[in-house]
Design a protein around this motif. Structure first.
Motif, PDB file in Angstrom:
ATOM      1  N   LEU A  35       0.833  -1.202   0.000  1.00 20.12           N
ATOM      2  CA  LEU A  35       0.000   0.000   0.000  1.00 20.12           C
ATOM      3  C   LEU A  35       0.872   1.258   0.000  1.00 20.12           C
ATOM      4  O   LEU A  35       0.584   2.221  -0.725  1.00 20.12           O
ATOM      5  CB  LEU A  35      -0.919  -0.017   1.224  1.00 20.12           C
ATOM      6  N   THR A  36       1.933   1.265   0.799  1.00 20.69           N
ATOM      7  CA  THR A  36       2.799   2.447   0.801  1.00 20.69           C
ATOM      8  C   THR A  36       3.501   2.612  -0.547  1.00 20.69           C
ATOM      9  O   THR A  36       3.726   3.737  -0.999  1.00 20.69           O
ATOM     10  CB  THR A  36       3.848   2.372   1.929  1.00 20.69           C
ATOM     11  N   ALA A  37       3.823   1.515  -1.202  1.00 21.89           N
ATOM     12  CA  ALA A  37       4.424   1.598  -2.538  1.00 21.89           C
ATOM     13  C   ALA A  37       3.419   2.159  -3.540  1.00 21.89           C
ATOM     14  O   ALA A  37       3.780   2.939  -4.437  1.00 21.89           O
ATOM     15  CB  ALA A  37       4.908   0.223  -2.981  1.00 21.89           C
ATOM     16  N   LYS A  38       2.150   1.804  -3.371  1.00 21.10           N
ATOM     17  CA  LYS A  38       1.106   2.333  -4.261  1.00 21.10           C
ATOM     18  C   LYS A  38       0.955   3.842  -4.065  1.00 21.10           C
ATOM     19  O   LYS A  38       0.797   4.600  -5.039  1.00 21.10           O
ATOM     20  CB  LYS A  38      -0.224   1.621  -3.980  1.00 21.10           C
ATOM     21  N   ILE A  39       1.020   4.294  -2.814  1.00 25.58           N
ATOM     22  CA  ILE A  39       0.953   5.737  -2.536  1.00 25.58           C
ATOM     23  C   ILE A  39       2.138   6.439  -3.182  1.00 25.58           C
ATOM     24  O   ILE A  39       2.000   7.501  -3.800  1.00 25.58           O
ATOM     25  CB  ILE A  39       0.919   5.989  -1.020  1.00 25.58           C
ATOM     26  N   ALA A  40       3.321   5.849  -3.052  1.00 26.54           N
ATOM     27  CA  ALA A  40       4.521   6.440  -3.656  1.00 26.54           C
ATOM     28  C   ALA A  40       4.364   6.598  -5.163  1.00 26.54           C
ATOM     29  O   ALA A  40       4.794   7.603  -5.746  1.00 26.54           O
ATOM     30  CB  ALA A  40       5.740   5.585  -3.325  1.00 26.54           C
ATOM     31  N   ARG A  41       3.730   5.621  -5.793  1.00 29.29           N
ATOM     32  CA  ARG A  41       3.555   5.698  -7.257  1.00 29.29           C
ATOM     33  C   ARG A  41       2.626   6.835  -7.667  1.00 29.29           C
ATOM     34  O   ARG A  41       2.703   7.337  -8.784  1.00 29.29           O
ATOM     35  CB  ARG A  41       3.035   4.357  -7.798  1.00 29.29           C
ATOM     36  N   GLN A  42       1.738   7.255  -6.760  1.00 32.61           N
ATOM     37  CA  GLN A  42       0.849   8.382  -7.065  1.00 32.61           C
ATOM     38  C   GLN A  42       1.624   9.685  -7.254  1.00 32.61           C
ATOM     39  O   GLN A  42       1.116  10.639  -7.837  1.00 32.61           O
ATOM     40  CB  GLN A  42      -0.197   8.564  -5.964  1.00 32.61           C
ATOM     41  N   ALA A  43       2.854   9.726  -6.755  1.00 32.68           N
ATOM     42  CA  ALA A  43       3.679  10.932  -6.895  1.00 32.68           C
ATOM     43  C   ALA A  43       4.320  11.029  -8.277  1.00 32.68           C
ATOM     44  O   ALA A  43       4.964  12.038  -8.577  1.00 32.68           O
ATOM     45  CB  ALA A  43       4.761  10.939  -5.814  1.00 32.68           C
ATOM     46  N   GLY A  44       4.154  10.001  -9.096  1.00 29.99           N
ATOM     47  CA  GLY A  44       4.704  10.039 -10.451  1.00 29.99           C
ATOM     48  C   GLY A  44       6.145   9.548 -10.503  1.00 29.99           C
ATOM     49  O   GLY A  44       6.628   8.870  -9.588  1.00 29.99           O
ATOM     50  N   ASP A  45       6.831   9.898 -11.575  1.00 29.93           N
ATOM     51  CA  ASP A  45       8.217   9.485 -11.764  1.00 29.93           C
ATOM     52  C   ASP A  45       9.114  10.213 -10.762  1.00 29.93           C
ATOM     53  O   ASP A  45       9.207  11.438 -10.776  1.00 29.93           O
ATOM     54  CB  ASP A  45       8.645   9.791 -13.200  1.00 29.93           C
TER      55      ASP A  45
END
Length: 280
Positions: A35-45
């Protein structure tokens, strides 16, 4: 070993370091690293950006950001109990994590960041809104950050993206939408956290615009909006009376009916009124 890196699962880290969440610090830990990795991906590249994180706690989101390729993460943590766990992450990602111990409201984290900068955080509930307002109201624009990817109580998230006519529409919506583009990108139930908070949460992604949507002096606009929403149930001719003796004329000139209330007024009209008040 966890699913995203070679480090132990967060439950093991928390148990080993005795990191029970403290209500006084606004702590609610996310333990699911997927879940934390999914949140991180929301920040883009993140591969070409430095990332500022506030309140990393045991480092769940920190690990997500680093696993997603963040060039460098600067994490500001107030709770000294969390520092050993964060140091273990720094050792697993050599040269890519800097931990600053202190109060995020007082630490100058930008001195440790190299542009471009993105901010990503599961913000402590007790300082989240104040930090957001600071980031949205710098002395110059564009700001020192490109994007904000932030976790809030869902009620606060709704205030950030609210539109005229919504009950949640107010000062926070205008600050967020005047010079940036905010949207809710994830919802999280209380059960995703340890301990579970009493409210649902949401992740908001905010992208800074190159310039404001409409011209206005920030200080004048801030006074207008504060006066309007401090007495949001009153008609604007009453709530804004202290700003100018001829406020009804100024309102009409800005395309606003003096009998309107603040929650009905689009940002463009507030900006027009701010320009007229500044000129007079």
């Amino acid at each position: 070993m966890s699913g995203i890196d070679e480090l132990p699962p967060l439950r093991e880290v928390i148990a080993r370091h005795g990191l029970s969440a403290r209500k006084a610090l606004g702590q609610n830990f996310l333990l699911d690293l997927n879940l934390t990795a999914k949140i991180a991906r929301q920040a883009g590249d993140l591969t070409q950006a430095d990332v500022l994180e506030i309140g990393p706690g045991p480092g769940g989101l920190t690990r997500g950001l680093l696993a997603s390729g963040a060039r460098h993460v600067v994490a500001v943590e107030k709770d000294p109990r969390c520092l050993p766990a964060l140091q273990e992450i720094a050792e697993a990602y050599p040269g890519r994590l800097t931990v600053l111990q202190g109060d995020a409201l007082e630490v100058d984290a930008f001195a440790h960041l190299t542009p471009p900068v993105k901010i990503a955080a599961n913000l402590p509930y007790n300082v989240g809104t104040e930090l957001l307002i600071r980031w949205l109201t710098p002395e110059t624009w564009p700001p020192r950050w490109q994007t904000l990817t932030l976790m809030f109580q869902r009620e606060v998230a709704q205030r950030i993206v609210a539109r005229p006519g919504d009950k949640a529409y107010g000062r926070l919506a205008i600050l967020s939408q005047w010079r940036a583009d905010p949207r809710i990108v994830m919802d999280l139930p209380p059960g995703a956290f340890t301990p579970p908070p009493k409210v649902s949460s949401a992740v908001v992604h905010i992208e800074a615009l190159p310039e404001p949507r409409y011209p206005a002096d920030p200080a004048v606009l801030s006074r207008v909006v504060a006066a309007a929403f401090n007495q949001r149930r009153k008609m604007l001719r009453a709530s804004l009376r202290g700003l100018a003796p001829d406020i009804e004329d100024r309102l009409r000139e800005a395309g606003i009916a003096p009998t309107d209330r603040a929650e009905q007024i689009e940002i463009e009209r507030f900006c027009a009124l701010a320009r007229l008040l500044q000129a007079s």
